[in-house]
Design an enzyme around this catalytic site. Sequence first.
Site, PDB file in Angstrom:
ATOM      1  N   TYR A   1      -2.360  -1.003  10.733  1.00  0.00           N
ATOM      2  CA  TYR A   1      -2.560  -1.607   9.406  1.00  0.00           C
ATOM      3  C   TYR A   1      -1.374  -1.269   8.498  1.00  0.00           C
ATOM      4  CZ  TYR A   1      -3.900  -1.486   4.509  1.00  0.00           C
ATOM      5  OH  TYR A   1      -3.877  -1.611   3.159  1.00  0.00           O
TER       6      TYR A   1
ATOM      7  N   LYS B   1       1.844  -3.640   6.629  1.00  0.00           N
ATOM      8  CA  LYS B   1       2.291  -3.640   5.231  1.00  0.00           C
ATOM      9  C   LYS B   1       3.791  -3.364   5.156  1.00  0.00           C
ATOM     10  CE  LYS B   1      -1.702  -4.440   3.307  1.00  0.00           C
ATOM     11  NZ  LYS B   1      -1.948  -5.769   2.725  1.00  0.00           N
TER      12      LYS B   1
ATOM     13  N   SER C   1       0.837  -1.204   0.000  1.00  0.00           N
ATOM     14  CA  SER C   1       0.000   0.000   0.000  1.00  0.00           C
ATOM     15  C   SER C   1       0.866   1.247   0.000  1.00  0.00           C
ATOM     16  CB  SER C   1      -0.864  -0.013   1.272  1.00  0.00           C
ATOM     17  OG  SER C   1      -1.425   1.251   1.481  1.00  0.00           O
TER      18      SER C   1
END
Length: 337
Positions: A151, A155, A126
Amino acid sequence: MRQTILLPGGAGFIGSHVAAELLTRDYDVVIVDDLSNARGDVIDRLETITGRRPVFYQADMADRAALERIFTENTIDVVIHFAGFKAVGESVQKPVAYYRNNLDTTLTLLETMAAHSVKRLIFSSSATVYGMENPVPYTEDMPRGACTNPYGWTKSMIEQILSDACVADRSLSVVCLRYFNPVGAHESGLIGEMPNGIPNNLMPYITQVAVGIRKELSVFGNDYPTPDGTGVRDFIHVVDLARGHVAAINYVNQHTGWESINLGTGRGTSVLELVHTFASVNGVEVPYRIAPRRSGDLAFCYANVDKAQRLLGWCAEKTVADMCRDSWRWQQYAETL
Ligand code: UDP
């Protein structure tokens, strides 16, 4: 020779669109999904769209025994790893669950791949890994930054794990695809994004307001240093994004080592531009009000897409109007499910 592509998390929004692109080309597809954030009938709809049915296992990717069975029953050539928790706000509330799930699934996958000598992996990363400090447009040679939520950190950490794995095993080939803001849906209107509960992301919120599920959109801030004061993002049509994965399969088939590659359009669109385009191309009202900024949001986020063009020979082709039309077609169908 026909290749078999394993898609952990392949019943979800992005994974299902990649499955559709692969099934309409000369690939065999194996989807593994625990259906914690997707519906099982996506498999039927993929068959309706493409005329081919993917192999499907309902399993948790951290379930080592299940994964072992899947790798034994199928000869996997390439893995495209979509499985993971993805709600930014929820990750702040439940950080341990996010680290446990997103890291465990990846580690178990890597160990199982190694045990079966599967060497090619594409990972759903991302733009969030660029953090708050880097200037736009983001290029892949910029350092990963400090993420603003767990989150994002999962990643970033997974990218690091994969990069380290490639140093230790020179025969591995890993591409981390850094997604910008995927929106839109398949042109058939049969697959698309289906958030659980109140959407966190802008486009599903817009479509739910337009269809009458929600009263109005809150636009988070109109005092950013952007042309109209609202946040600017690099929205990319999910079908373009899916085709970027097909190009990445060709790449991992021909190279070894670790790469990160942005998948965006290279163009920024503001929140209000998206709202107005959606309303005008679809002929619907999208009531909104200006609300305070959302914490952790940046004014600008858009990609430099030269590397994707250079390494993958891929670039996004669809317009913001296409994204709005296809999202709306899908929302209307999703109502009937
Ligand atoms: N946004 C908004 N209202 C919403 C959801 C999002 O104004 O209900 C804005 C958000 O502040 C950001 C942009 O839309 O500027 C994209 O947000 P999204 O959550 O879709 O993706 P992000 O860029 O945060 O990953």
